[in-house]
Design an enzyme around this catalytic site. Structure first.
Site, PDB file in Angstrom:
ATOM      1  CG  HIS A 221     -10.726  22.313  18.533  1.00 33.87           C
ATOM      2  ND1 HIS A 221     -11.709  22.306  19.485  1.00 33.87           N
ATOM      3  CD2 HIS A 221     -11.377  22.099  17.345  1.00 33.87           C
ATOM      4  CE1 HIS A 221     -12.886  22.116  18.921  1.00 33.87           C
ATOM      5  NE2 HIS A 221     -12.705  21.987  17.613  1.00 33.87           N
TER       6      HIS A 221
ATOM      7  CB  ILE B 143     -16.207  14.876   8.428  1.00 35.57           C
ATOM      8  CG1 ILE B 143     -16.379  16.389   8.205  1.00 35.57           C
ATOM      9  CG2 ILE B 143     -14.787  14.567   8.902  1.00 35.57           C
ATOM     10  CD1 ILE B 143     -16.316  17.222   9.469  1.00 35.57           C
TER      11      ILE B 143
ATOM     12  CD  GLU C  97     -10.956  21.784  22.726  1.00 36.38           C
ATOM     13  OE1 GLU C  97     -11.209  22.844  22.117  1.00 36.38           O
ATOM     14  OE2 GLU C  97     -11.106  20.666  22.220  1.00 36.38           O
TER      15      GLU C  97
ATOM     16  NE  ARG D 171     -17.838  20.711  19.630  1.00 31.63           N
ATOM     17  CZ  ARG D 171     -17.519  21.210  18.454  1.00 31.63           C
ATOM     18  NH1 ARG D 171     -16.484  20.679  17.782  1.00 31.63           N
ATOM     19  NH2 ARG D 171     -18.191  22.209  17.922  1.00 31.63           N
TER      20      ARG D 171
END
Length: 341
Positions: A284, A156, A265, A236
């Protein structure tokens, strides 16, 4: 003949149509559940042959109760909901889906970078409140020549590095697991974390969450950053010490943050981030597109098929040490396979 029991511990999707399609087989029984606690998981998974997991806790306590489980697959890249050490000891394969949202997350990180750099969210709010004044967004700095520091340099962040090149943004990265010679051969500038914090105008976090990376970006790291630094997190929440980040923002040690994740969350209603103008929040969502969602769910289910039907280790096996604990042939019931040949 007894069927294999495959449990989906929990999910946030409207249905399980992709999983049902992949796992449609005479020898498989798919059990949907919505577990929230360890006890919930134990009750439904004790005799499961395979588990597909999202957020429900698969702790050592849970894993030690599993009587038949051969494979746990997880919706996502991270496997922090699963005690992989305990699973390995039990001879259980743990699999993830590491390649389903490379474009989505790198696009989202870039979107957060641009939104902060150009003060898009702040300007939008001011205009909607009747304030038409560009000075309310000052200061804004030219992107060309600024430095993006990537904490973690897997697929990523490597994609993100390529996407910022046309903008004239320089890239540095911290990743202790990339060999120096590999980095040099590919033209990557790998630096120590302290140096990254000192040089970067944007610090984008992409490391996996493990016991050693929890709180990786904390008070010491914020103290090294530029006053105009922006911290971006699409990985995270617990990788960043939120208390230290709030202090750094309030004391203007750094300029701002753009966060797709939080330590807890959903974010609680009284969280300080919600009232801070110098923080951009998204729920998220970086991983999500219609295409990535379908790919994630299909590949998670295929990890089960690899083990139960093909008698292979899953394509995206996380705990490779499990190969030394038990072979798949030893751990499966040969009588069930006989029906397939």
């Amino acid at each position: 003949m007894k069927k294999w029991k495959v449990v989906v511990t929990d999910w946030e999707y409207a249905d399980l149509r992709f999983e049902e399609t992949i796992l449609k087989h005479d020898l498989i029984e798919l059990i949907p559940a919505q577990c929230r606690t360890e006890e919930d998981v134990i009750n439904v998974c004790r005799d499961a042959d395979a588990i597909i997991n999202q957020y429900a806790p698969l702790s050592r306590k849970v894993i030690e109760t599993l009587e038949n489980c051969k494979v746990i697959t997880r919706y996502g890249v991270g496997v922090d909901t699963v005690d992989t050490e305990a699973a390995t000891e039990k001879g259980i394969c743990v699999a993830n889906v590491p390649d389903y949202c490379v474009d989505e997350v790198s696009d989202h990180a870039l979107a957060l970078l641009l939104a902060w750099a150009r003060k898009v969210a702040l300007a939008n709010q001011h205009v909607k409140n009747g304030i038409w004044d560009f000075k309310k967004t000052q200061p804004i700095y030219r992107l060309r020549g600024q430095v993006l520091g990537l904490v973690g340099f897997g697929k990523i962040p490597q994609a993100l590095a390529e996407k910022v090149k046309p903008l004239g943004i320089q890239v540095i990265a911290y990743d202790p697991y990339i060999p120096e010679e590999v980095a040099k051969n590919k033209g990557w500038n790998i630096v120590p974390l302290e140096e990254l914090c000192q040089q970067a105008d944007f610090v984008s976090v992409h490391a996996p969450l493990t016991p050693s990376t929890k709180g990786l970006i904390g008070k010491n790291q914020f103290s090294l950053m530029k006053k105009n630094a922006i911290v971006i997190n699409t990985s995270r929440g617990s990788l960043i010490d939120e208390g230290a980040l709030i202090e750094a923002l309030n004391k203007e040690k750094i300029m701002g943050a753009a966060l797709d994740v939080a330590e807890i969350e959903p974010i609680r209603p009284d969280h300080p981030f919600l009232s801070m103008e110098n923080v951009i929040l998204t729920p998220h969502v970086a991983w999500y597109s219609e295409e990535s969602s379908a790919e994630l769910r299909s590949k998670a289910a295929m990890g089960v098929i690899d083990v139960l039907l093909h008698r292979e280790y899953p394509k995206y096996l996380v705990n490779k040490q499990v190969k030394g604990v038990a072979t798949l042939a030893e751990s499966q019931s040969e009588s069930r396979y006989a029906a397939l040949v």
